[in-house]
Design an enzyme around this catalytic site. Structure first.
Site, PDB file in Angstrom:
ATOM      1  N   PHE A 193     -53.575  55.239  49.148  1.00 32.90           N
ATOM      2  CA  PHE A 193     -54.538  54.439  48.406  1.00 32.90           C
ATOM      3  C   PHE A 193     -53.791  53.129  48.077  1.00 32.90           C
ATOM      4  O   PHE A 193     -53.354  52.463  49.007  1.00 32.90           O
ATOM      5  CB  PHE A 193     -55.136  55.259  47.258  1.00 32.90           C
ATOM      6  CG  PHE A 193     -56.200  56.195  47.816  1.00 32.90           C
ATOM      7  CD1 PHE A 193     -55.846  57.214  48.703  1.00 32.90           C
ATOM      8  CD2 PHE A 193     -57.545  56.003  47.554  1.00 32.90           C
ATOM      9  CE1 PHE A 193     -56.813  58.034  49.306  1.00 32.90           C
ATOM     10  CE2 PHE A 193     -58.517  56.820  48.144  1.00 32.90           C
ATOM     11  CZ  PHE A 193     -58.151  57.833  49.015  1.00 32.90           C
ATOM     12  N   ILE A 203     -42.930  49.401  52.279  1.00 29.56           N
ATOM     13  CA  ILE A 203     -42.848  50.851  52.119  1.00 29.56           C
ATOM     14  C   ILE A 203     -41.664  51.403  52.918  1.00 29.56           C
ATOM     15  O   ILE A 203     -40.903  52.247  52.443  1.00 29.56           O
ATOM     16  CB  ILE A 203     -44.184  51.533  52.513  1.00 29.56           C
ATOM     17  CG1 ILE A 203     -45.323  50.950  51.656  1.00 29.56           C
ATOM     18  CG2 ILE A 203     -44.094  53.046  52.324  1.00 29.56           C
ATOM     19  CD1 ILE A 203     -46.707  51.458  51.965  1.00 29.56           C
ATOM     20  N   TYR A 215     -59.033  47.188  60.830  1.00 25.17           N
ATOM     21  CA  TYR A 215     -57.806  47.809  60.308  1.00 25.17           C
ATOM     22  C   TYR A 215     -58.009  49.322  60.167  1.00 25.17           C
ATOM     23  O   TYR A 215     -57.223  50.129  60.671  1.00 25.17           O
ATOM     24  CB  TYR A 215     -57.451  47.179  58.954  1.00 25.17           C
ATOM     25  CG  TYR A 215     -56.374  47.932  58.215  1.00 25.17           C
ATOM     26  CD1 TYR A 215     -55.079  47.989  58.713  1.00 25.17           C
ATOM     27  CD2 TYR A 215     -56.662  48.610  57.027  1.00 25.17           C
ATOM     28  CE1 TYR A 215     -54.096  48.709  58.038  1.00 25.17           C
ATOM     29  CE2 TYR A 215     -55.679  49.319  56.354  1.00 25.17           C
ATOM     30  CZ  TYR A 215     -54.401  49.364  56.862  1.00 25.17           C
ATOM     31  OH  TYR A 215     -53.436  50.081  56.205  1.00 25.17           O
ATOM     32  N   GLY A 270     -65.928  43.260  52.072  1.00 20.71           N
ATOM     33  CA  GLY A 270     -65.343  44.535  52.500  1.00 20.71           C
ATOM     34  C   GLY A 270     -64.687  45.348  51.402  1.00 20.71           C
ATOM     35  O   GLY A 270     -64.052  46.361  51.695  1.00 20.71           O
ATOM     36  N   THR A 302     -54.276  55.305  55.917  1.00 18.62           N
ATOM     37  CA  THR A 302     -54.821  54.498  54.825  1.00 18.62           C
ATOM     38  C   THR A 302     -56.159  55.035  54.335  1.00 18.62           C
ATOM     39  O   THR A 302     -56.915  55.653  55.110  1.00 18.62           O
ATOM     40  CB  THR A 302     -55.025  53.046  55.310  1.00 18.62           C
ATOM     41  OG1 THR A 302     -55.792  52.333  54.331  1.00 18.62           O
ATOM     42  CG2 THR A 302     -55.799  52.976  56.616  1.00 18.62           C
TER      43      THR A 302
END
Ligand code: UFG
Length: 326
Positions: free
Chosen positions: A168, A12, A140, A283, A116
């Site tokens: 997302f 990113i 995280y 998860g 996030t």
């Protein structure tokens, strides 16, 4: 403006550096190259160093002309964070605090933070808006939420303005073909599917087809990297104009199942490949879709790549023109 991009050699970050430079800003990238690539920093200045290193930060900030910092240098793997939480708390929390304190020492008061969807945990409703309860279910997500909380306190006490952007599923590649996703190991769905489509991978494993969704596979909200970067630039401009911190969820607002993504990848690539059904991955929530109406309205932001096909096409160009030739 002069902007320090921490983690500007990553997926990113490298797209953001390009966007900032093309918009006429001076950019400095700080990256320790633990996951990033030197050749992904195609614009501005590059400093190799760690965000937890005061001396490197002081030498960058002491020029006195940095207007804002964007921070992309987080660790991002949910599964790894379950096995090695220490790594996540040290890098994503401690090192980020070192960076924030260096900003305070040098009176740099504008910060854009990569947050996030993982801060929300198991969704209580979808699409997820900013008011949704924040209950991460992995280290995280905890590490990112801790920094969001610290930023509230830094704003109140020190006037450090911060915009937290909750991504997302970031996906796709630079439409010019200069940059793209190069995670090692790759764990993300779209690049893995495209490796199968180009023959670099034997198959794509679908983690669970017994979820409460239309076709039984998990639904995610894929947002193109360029749209994500546009939102960062708009958020920075708004924050500096209003002198106010903010929080936004960033997604397309549309969900696609793993099977739908596979079908789109087959169509875009024109190739068939093996798909195998595996057990669920620990998860994974069944559905994660953003309500990004706040970002759209407050930032006057509109994703350009609203179609999954277009997102996958840019990633496919990167897979075939760059990755498969490595
Ligand atoms: N998936 C597969 N097979 C694979 C890889 C992924 O079926 O080989 C599935 C996953 O189970 C999930 C979906 O594809 O249902 C998307 O998985 P990704 O790993 O691409 O992305 P995640 O939704 O797990 O993760 C993203 C970000 C994280 C962030 C998270 C928020 O990459 O950094 O969203 O929950 F934490």
């Amino acid at each position: 403006m002069k902007i320090l991009v921490v983690g500007g050699a990553g997926y990113i970050g490298s797209h953001m550096v390009k966007k900032l430079a093309k918009a006429g800003n001076d950019v400095i990238t700080l990256d320790n190259l633990s996951y990033g690539y030197r050749d992904a920093v195609k614009y501005g200045e590059f400093v190799e160093g760690d965000l937890g290193d005061d001396s490197v930060l002081d030498s960058i900030f002491k020029t006195g002309d940095i207007d804002a910092v964007m921070h992309f240098a987080g660790f991002i793997q949910v599964g790894e964070s379950m096995k090695k939480p220490s790594m996540y708390y040290h890098n994503n929390v401690s090192n980020t605090l070192v960076l924030l304190d260096a900003m305070l020492r040098h009176e740099v008061k504008n910060f854009i933070f990569s947050s996030t969807a993982a801060i929300f945990g198991e969704p209580e409703y979808t699409p997820i808006d900013e008011k949704h309860i924040k209950q991460p279910i992995n280290p995280y997500g905890h590490s990112k939420l801790m920094i969001e909380q610290a930023l509230d306190d830094y704003d109140a006490a020190y006037g450090l303005r911060a915009t937290c952007l909750r991504y997302f599923n970031a996906a796709g590649a630079d439409p010019d073909g200069e940059l793209g996703e190069r995670h090692v190991p790759e764990t993300h769905l779209i690049p893995l599917i495209l490796q199968a489509a180009s023959g670099r991978r034997e198959d794509i494993k679908v983690f669970g087809d017994d979820y409460e969704t239309n076709d039984g596979t998990c639904v995610r909200d894929y947002i193109h990297i360029n749209d994500l970067c546009d939102a960062h630039l708009l958020a920075l401009q708004k924050m500096m104009k209003d002198d106010q911190s903010a929080r936004y969820n960033l997604g397309n607002g549309k969900g696609f199942s793993v099977k739908q993504v596979i079908d789109v990848a087959k169509e875009v690539s024109g190739n068939d490949f093996k798909v195998s059904i595996e057990p669920r991955r620990a998860g994974d929530p069944a559905v994660l879709v953003a309500d990004a109406s706040l970002a759209k309205q407050a930032l006057n932001w509109q994703p350009e790549f609203a179609e999954l096909k277009d997102i996958v096409q840019t990633a496919w160009n990167w897979e075939t023109e760059f990755l498969a030739k490595q």
